[in-house]
Design a protein around this motif. Structure first.
Motif, PDB file in Angstrom:
ATOM      1  N   ARG A  79       0.838  -1.208   0.000  1.00  0.00           N
ATOM      2  CA  ARG A  79       0.000   0.000   0.000  1.00  0.00           C
ATOM      3  C   ARG A  79       0.874   1.259   0.000  1.00  0.00           C
ATOM      4  O   ARG A  79       0.578   2.211  -0.717  1.00  0.00           O
ATOM      5  N   PHE A 126       1.101   4.092  -2.952  1.00  0.00           N
ATOM      6  CA  PHE A 126       0.960   5.505  -2.639  1.00  0.00           C
ATOM      7  C   PHE A 126       2.125   6.292  -3.248  1.00  0.00           C
ATOM      8  O   PHE A 126       1.923   7.329  -3.870  1.00  0.00           O
ATOM      9  N   GLU A 151      -6.007   8.959   1.232  1.00  0.00           N
ATOM     10  CA  GLU A 151      -5.107   7.814   1.461  1.00  0.00           C
ATOM     11  C   GLU A 151      -3.976   8.213   2.394  1.00  0.00           C
ATOM     12  O   GLU A 151      -3.601   7.466   3.293  1.00  0.00           O
ATOM     13  N   GLN A 159      -5.166   8.282   5.914  1.00  0.00           N
ATOM     14  CA  GLN A 159      -5.302   6.923   6.435  1.00  0.00           C
ATOM     15  C   GLN A 159      -3.943   6.357   6.846  1.00  0.00           C
ATOM     16  O   GLN A 159      -3.822   5.715   7.899  1.00  0.00           O
TER      17      GLN A 159
END
Length: 120
Positions: free
Chosen positions: A9, A13, A98, A101
């Motif tokens: 992830r 990103f 994102e 998060q």
């Protein structure tokens, strides 16, 4: 989410930020802000991968704290890009969400690690 998924992830990103920076205007402001957000965003994943390889809890806490600081710094640069009008907010919103998060995940990780370190 396990550590392998989180590593992927953070890499995704970083790739999204690479594409964003590639599309920024080629002027002094675009170059400076682009360089800053690129550096901090790619540092998130790189330092997270390092954190997965450390040999002590103290080193993990130190490295994951760097990840959190870089994630928070990235959020700052993304907000500047949006609020300055260089990139429209609607184009950055998913990336900012994102990023927020990731900040939350790493802030919780730092907090949990600190709490568990005092128990040992």
């Amino acid at each position: 989410m396990d550590s392998k998924e989180l590593a992927q992830r953070t890499k995704q990103f970083s790739l999204r930020v690479v594409r964003l920076v590639s599309a920024l205007p080629r002027n002094r402001v675009g170059d400076v802000l682009g360089r800053q957000v690129l550096r901090s965003a790619t540092s998130i994943g790189a330092n997270y991968r390092e954190a997965l390889r450390v040999t002590s809890r103290k080193h993990f806490l130190s490295t994951i704290s760097i990840v959190l600081r870089e994630a928070d710094e990235t959020l700052y640069w993304l907000e500047l890009l949006a609020e300055s009008g260089i990139v429209k907010m609607e184009l950055l919103q998913d990336l900012i969400d994102e990023n927020k998060q990731l900040v939350s995940i790493f802030a919780a990780t730092v907090k949990t690690t600190r709490r568990n370190s005092t128990k040992s």
